[in-house]
Design a protein around this motif. Structure first.
Motif, PDB file in Angstrom:
ATOM      1  N   ARG A 247      -3.142  16.719  51.301  1.00  0.00           N
ATOM      2  CA  ARG A 247      -1.872  15.991  51.196  1.00  0.00           C
ATOM      3  C   ARG A 247      -2.104  14.487  51.323  1.00  0.00           C
ATOM      4  O   ARG A 247      -1.484  13.695  50.614  1.00  0.00           O
ATOM      5  N   ASP A 248      -3.008  14.102  52.215  1.00  0.00           N
ATOM      6  CA  ASP A 248      -3.308  12.683  52.380  1.00  0.00           C
ATOM      7  C   ASP A 248      -4.036  12.119  51.156  1.00  0.00           C
ATOM      8  O   ASP A 248      -3.818  10.969  50.776  1.00  0.00           O
ATOM      9  N   VAL A 249      -4.912  12.922  50.556  1.00  0.00           N
ATOM     10  CA  VAL A 249      -5.622  12.478  49.359  1.00  0.00           C
ATOM     11  C   VAL A 249      -4.632  12.257  48.215  1.00  0.00           C
ATOM     12  O   VAL A 249      -4.661  11.225  47.522  1.00  0.00           O
ATOM     13  N   VAL A 250      -3.740  13.213  48.022  1.00  0.00           N
ATOM     14  CA  VAL A 250      -2.762  13.118  46.933  1.00  0.00           C
ATOM     15  C   VAL A 250      -1.835  11.916  47.141  1.00  0.00           C
ATOM     16  O   VAL A 250      -1.472  11.221  46.189  1.00  0.00           O
ATOM     17  N   ALA A 251      -1.482  11.664  48.404  1.00  0.00           N
ATOM     18  CA  ALA A 251      -0.587  10.533  48.716  1.00  0.00           C
ATOM     19  C   ALA A 251      -1.342   9.213  48.798  1.00  0.00           C
ATOM     20  O   ALA A 251      -0.732   8.179  49.081  1.00  0.00           O
ATOM     21  N   ARG A 252      -2.656   9.242  48.554  1.00  0.00           N
ATOM     22  CA  ARG A 252      -3.510   8.053  48.584  1.00  0.00           C
ATOM     23  C   ARG A 252      -3.564   7.397  49.963  1.00  0.00           C
ATOM     24  O   ARG A 252      -3.740   6.178  50.094  1.00  0.00           O
ATOM     25  N   ARG A 253      -3.408   8.233  50.989  1.00  0.00           N
ATOM     26  CA  ARG A 253      -3.573   7.730  52.356  1.00  0.00           C
ATOM     27  C   ARG A 253      -5.006   7.921  52.850  1.00  0.00           C
ATOM     28  O   ARG A 253      -5.356   7.429  53.917  1.00  0.00           O
ATOM     29  N   LEU A 254      -5.814   8.644  52.063  1.00  0.00           N
ATOM     30  CA  LEU A 254      -7.165   8.981  52.497  1.00  0.00           C
ATOM     31  C   LEU A 254      -8.147   8.774  51.359  1.00  0.00           C
ATOM     32  O   LEU A 254      -7.870   9.152  50.216  1.00  0.00           O
ATOM     33  N   ARG A 255      -9.273   8.182  51.680  1.00  0.00           N
ATOM     34  CA  ARG A 255     -10.373   8.054  50.731  1.00  0.00           C
ATOM     35  C   ARG A 255     -11.561   8.836  51.286  1.00  0.00           C
ATOM     36  O   ARG A 255     -12.035   8.551  52.386  1.00  0.00           O
ATOM     37  N   LEU A 256     -12.032   9.808  50.548  1.00  0.00           N
ATOM     38  CA  LEU A 256     -13.204  10.561  50.978  1.00  0.00           C
ATOM     39  C   LEU A 256     -14.447   9.688  50.891  1.00  0.00           C
ATOM     40  O   LEU A 256     -14.492   8.737  50.095  1.00  0.00           O
ATOM     41  N   PRO A 257     -15.452   9.963  51.706  1.00  0.00           N
ATOM     42  CA  PRO A 257     -16.703   9.192  51.627  1.00  0.00           C
ATOM     43  C   PRO A 257     -17.246   9.156  50.205  1.00  0.00           C
ATOM     44  O   PRO A 257     -17.334  10.193  49.532  1.00  0.00           O
ATOM     45  N   GLY A 258     -17.550   7.948  49.746  1.00  0.00           N
ATOM     46  CA  GLY A 258     -18.077   7.803  48.401  1.00  0.00           C
ATOM     47  C   GLY A 258     -17.008   7.583  47.363  1.00  0.00           C
ATOM     48  O   GLY A 258     -17.301   7.299  46.206  1.00  0.00           O
ATOM     49  N   ASP A 259     -15.743   7.722  47.767  1.00  0.00           N
ATOM     50  CA  ASP A 259     -14.624   7.584  46.836  1.00  0.00           C
ATOM     51  C   ASP A 259     -14.237   6.108  46.721  1.00  0.00           C
ATOM     52  O   ASP A 259     -13.179   5.667  47.138  1.00  0.00           O
ATOM     53  N   SER A 260     -15.119   5.318  46.157  1.00  0.00           N
ATOM     54  CA  SER A 260     -14.949   3.866  46.139  1.00  0.00           C
ATOM     55  C   SER A 260     -13.882   3.393  45.163  1.00  0.00           C
ATOM     56  O   SER A 260     -13.472   2.241  45.187  1.00  0.00           O
ATOM     57  N   HIS A 261     -13.452   4.284  44.281  1.00  0.00           N
ATOM     58  CA  HIS A 261     -12.458   3.871  43.276  1.00  0.00           C
ATOM     59  C   HIS A 261     -11.032   3.987  43.774  1.00  0.00           C
ATOM     60  O   HIS A 261     -10.113   3.560  43.115  1.00  0.00           O
ATOM     61  N   ARG A 262     -10.882   4.620  44.964  1.00  0.00           N
ATOM     62  CA  ARG A 262      -9.525   4.819  45.468  1.00  0.00           C
ATOM     63  C   ARG A 262      -9.011   3.548  46.099  1.00  0.00           C
ATOM     64  O   ARG A 262      -9.759   2.739  46.625  1.00  0.00           O
ATOM     65  N   SER A 263      -7.709   3.364  46.065  1.00  0.00           N
ATOM     66  CA  SER A 263      -7.105   2.186  46.689  1.00  0.00           C
ATOM     67  C   SER A 263      -6.145   2.603  47.781  1.00  0.00           C
ATOM     68  O   SER A 263      -5.813   3.760  47.903  1.00  0.00           O
TER      69      SER A 263
ATOM     70  N   VAL B  32     -12.121  13.524  39.432  1.00  0.00           N
ATOM     71  CA  VAL B  32     -12.038  12.415  38.473  1.00  0.00           C
ATOM     72  C   VAL B  32     -12.647  11.144  39.047  1.00  0.00           C
ATOM     73  O   VAL B  32     -13.489  10.494  38.420  1.00  0.00           O
ATOM     74  N   TYR B  33     -12.242  10.802  40.261  1.00  0.00           N
ATOM     75  CA  TYR B  33     -12.668   9.525  40.826  1.00  0.00           C
ATOM     76  C   TYR B  33     -14.150   9.494  41.204  1.00  0.00           C
ATOM     77  O   TYR B  33     -14.786   8.452  41.161  1.00  0.00           O
ATOM     78  N   LEU B  34     -14.688  10.643  41.600  1.00  0.00           N
ATOM     79  CA  LEU B  34     -16.105  10.677  41.977  1.00  0.00           C
ATOM     80  C   LEU B  34     -16.987  11.184  40.850  1.00  0.00           C
ATOM     81  O   LEU B  34     -18.209  11.252  41.008  1.00  0.00           O
ATOM     82  N   ASP B  35     -16.356  11.576  39.736  1.00  0.00           N
ATOM     83  CA  ASP B  35     -17.108  12.095  38.586  1.00  0.00           C
ATOM     84  C   ASP B  35     -17.981  13.277  38.995  1.00  0.00           C
ATOM     85  O   ASP B  35     -19.188  13.312  38.755  1.00  0.00           O
ATOM     86  N   VAL B  36     -17.350  14.242  39.658  1.00  0.00           N
ATOM     87  CA  VAL B  36     -18.045  15.469  40.062  1.00  0.00           C
ATOM     88  C   VAL B  36     -17.232  16.654  39.553  1.00  0.00           C
ATOM     89  O   VAL B  36     -16.083  16.512  39.130  1.00  0.00           O
TER      90      VAL B  36
END
Length: 206
Positions: free
Chosen positions: A190-206, A161-165
């Motif tokens: 688990r870190d992605v779901v808990a919003r502790r991690l932003r993957l490269p290019g995932d600029s919409h995450r906070s 959703v966030y990267l539109d892929v």
């Protein structure tokens, strides 16, 4: 069918897993211990390994010495760091269709003897009814780890959703990140779901 440590001892191995074939990957349904689950995660992360080959070919995969095989470079390197030196996978079949696989592993290199292979094949055959059981059927807990990688798929949905892929691309990115960081993909998810991690290019995450 209920699997226990007795089945591990019967086959003369150090650990076992059972995976169910899905449209996108092999999903872990049961493991004899945490180390076996982590070994299965390495196959999922690298997209290669004995279970994947057993599902694709419908034939047993017997690797008695990982040190001397070039069959699965990524998985093999990870397995050796976990002190796994031999792996054996047996497909669970429904007619001519592979619906799952039983994987056994050992710390010591060496072949399974004929009796153990025969027993493993029989055990794999006996798993067919359980792998056909609806995971949503709550009348009986057939498997202990139906949702082992649920967070991976949830994280892939977030990234998609966030990267539109596509979901496939999102899962590929999760795998690539886990490999680059030498971390289990379940931990990354688990870190992605808990919003502790932003993957490269995932600029919409906070």
């Amino acid at each position: 069918m209920s699997l226990t440590g007795d089945h591990v001892a019967l086959l003369g191995v150090d650990g076992m897993t059972v995976s169910a074939a899905t449209s996108g990957a092999a999903e872990l349904a049961w493991s004899s211990d945490e180390a076996s689950a982590r070994l299965d995660d390495e196959q999922f992360t690298f997209g290669e390994g004995p279970v994947i080959d057993a599902l694709e070919t419908g034939a047993p995969v017997l690797c008695s010495a990982l040190e001397v095989t070039a069959r699965w470079p990524g998985f093999t390197a990870a397995a050796l760091t976990k002190d796994v030196h031999a792996v054996f996978a047996f497909p669970v079949m429904l007619g001519a269709i592979s619906i799952g696989a039983l994987m056994c592993h050992r710390r010591a290199a060496g072949s399974m003897d004929k009796a153990a292979v025969t027993a493993a094949l029989a055990l794999a055959d006996s798993l067919t009814p359980a792998l056909l059981t609806d995971p949503d059927d709550t009348t009986e807990e057939v498997w202990s780890q139906q949702l082992h990688r649920a967070e991976v798929h949830q994280a892939a949905g977030f990234v998609s959703v966030y990267l539109d892929v596509s979901l496939i691309e999102a899962l590929s990115r999760l795998r690539a990140y886990a490999l680059s960081q030498e971390r289990p993909i379940v931990e990354v998810a688990r870190d992605v779901v808990a919003r502790r991690l932003r993957l490269p290019g995932d600029s919409h995450r906070s």
